[in-house]
Design an enzyme around this catalytic site. Sequence first.
Site, PDB file in Angstrom:
ATOM      1  N   GLY A 292       0.385  -0.435   6.500  1.00 19.77           N
ATOM      2  CA  GLY A 292      -0.542   0.579   7.015  1.00 19.77           C
ATOM      3  C   GLY A 292      -1.093   0.152   8.370  1.00 19.77           C
ATOM      4  O   GLY A 292      -0.541  -0.737   9.032  1.00 19.77           O
TER       5      GLY A 292
ATOM      6  N   LYS B 140      -3.300   4.446  -3.291  1.00 22.95           N
ATOM      7  CA  LYS B 140      -2.512   3.849  -2.220  1.00 22.95           C
ATOM      8  C   LYS B 140      -1.181   4.562  -2.122  1.00 22.95           C
ATOM      9  O   LYS B 140      -0.799   5.281  -3.043  1.00 22.95           O
ATOM     10  CB  LYS B 140      -2.292   2.357  -2.487  1.00 22.95           C
ATOM     11  CG  LYS B 140      -3.509   1.516  -2.138  1.00 22.95           C
ATOM     12  CD  LYS B 140      -3.351   0.050  -2.492  1.00 22.95           C
ATOM     13  CE  LYS B 140      -2.179  -0.554  -1.769  1.00 22.95           C
ATOM     14  NZ  LYS B 140      -2.277  -0.356  -0.281  1.00 22.95           N
TER      15      LYS B 140
ATOM     16  N   GLU C 219       3.866  -2.835  -2.509  1.00 23.76           N
ATOM     17  CA  GLU C 219       2.455  -3.231  -2.420  1.00 23.76           C
ATOM     18  C   GLU C 219       1.907  -3.594  -3.788  1.00 23.76           C
ATOM     19  O   GLU C 219       1.214  -4.597  -3.966  1.00 23.76           O
ATOM     20  CB  GLU C 219       1.621  -2.105  -1.812  1.00 23.76           C
ATOM     21  CG  GLU C 219       1.858  -1.906  -0.334  1.00 23.76           C
ATOM     22  CD  GLU C 219       1.131  -0.694   0.204  1.00 23.76           C
ATOM     23  OE1 GLU C 219       0.810   0.217  -0.578  1.00 23.76           O
ATOM     24  OE2 GLU C 219       0.885  -0.662   1.417  1.00 23.76           O
TER      25      GLU C 219
HETATM   26  O1  DER Z   1       0.173   3.286   2.021  1.00 28.32           O
HETATM   27  C1  DER Z   1      -0.625   2.383   1.718  1.00 28.32           C
HETATM   28  O2  DER Z   1      -0.901   2.049   0.540  1.00 28.32           O
HETATM   29  C2  DER Z   1      -1.398   1.751   2.823  1.00 28.32           C
HETATM   30  O3  DER Z   1      -1.941   0.530   2.428  1.00 28.32           O
HETATM   31  C3  DER Z   1      -2.472   2.735   3.193  1.00 28.32           C
HETATM   32  O4  DER Z   1      -3.047   3.225   2.051  1.00 28.32           O
HETATM   33  C4  DER Z   1      -3.532   2.159   4.069  1.00 28.32           C
HETATM   34  O5  DER Z   1      -3.367   2.771   5.252  1.00 28.32           O
HETATM   35  P1  DER Z   1      -4.335   2.566   6.491  1.00 28.32           P
HETATM   36  O6  DER Z   1      -4.686   1.095   6.517  1.00 28.32           O
HETATM   37  O7  DER Z   1      -3.490   2.988   7.629  1.00 28.32           O
HETATM   38  O8  DER Z   1      -5.525   3.440   6.242  1.00 28.32           O
END
Ligand code: DER
Length: 233
Positions: free
Chosen positions: A30, A98, A107
């Site tokens: 992310g 997530k 993840e």
């Molecule tokens: O896709 C995911 O699970 C990422 O961790 C996301 O949820 C977090 O995205 P961001 O850090 O761009 O907000």
Amino acid sequence: ELLNSAKREAARTAVDTYISNGQAVGIGSGSTIVYAVERLAERKKSENLDIVCIPTSFQAQELIINNGLTLTDLDRYPSLDVAIDGADEVDRNFVLIKGGGGCLTQEKIVATAAKTFIVIGDYTKDSSELGDRWKRGVPIEVIPMARIPVAAHIEKKLGGNAELRMAKSKMGPLVTDNGNFILDWKFNGSHDWASVHKFIKLIPGVVETGLFVDMASAVLLGMKDGSVKKIVR
Ligand code: DER
């Protein structure tokens, strides 16, 4: 701007609080995690921080390599000291959504392998109920050939609607790092997320859900005023 500095503060605080020499560290995916990797690289330069990093996506792998950190994998380090990752939404019971970035499966595997799982984010993720702020639904990774029956079964039993996530810079559906599709289940109302996760997970064709229930050890959220709200379970 405000949002990015909030993410950055949470990420840097998490790295400085939870990362130390000799650790095997899971690196999430992310935009927020980018700030955490930058801080790790800074600490490697300034204090010769000696850690190994396990990625949760091709994006995370690139981040590790491009920031000069040591890349490894679960084959070599099946049990990790800590994993750091972002989230799309956090509710008051530490349930996370997530998968907004499409990387939920690896993840969750990496977060599960870690003794401590640290979630970093910003004030836009801070909800009392899932769905308060995050309107794109629960991401569910599915085997492509099963997407229609899986979506139909979820909608029949749980309501709402499960939509195939389309790619942005290619024609057709988004394909995950694992070669699968994602359904975004737009749910209604509040649910017992532990049982919803278990129900969905058992449907043949489902690889993983974006519901991370009882997994986060701590959540660090950057606030608008520059502070970092830290909630420890
Ligand atoms: O896709 C995911 O699970 C990422 O961790 C996301 O949820 C977090 O995205 P961001 O850090 O761009 O907000």
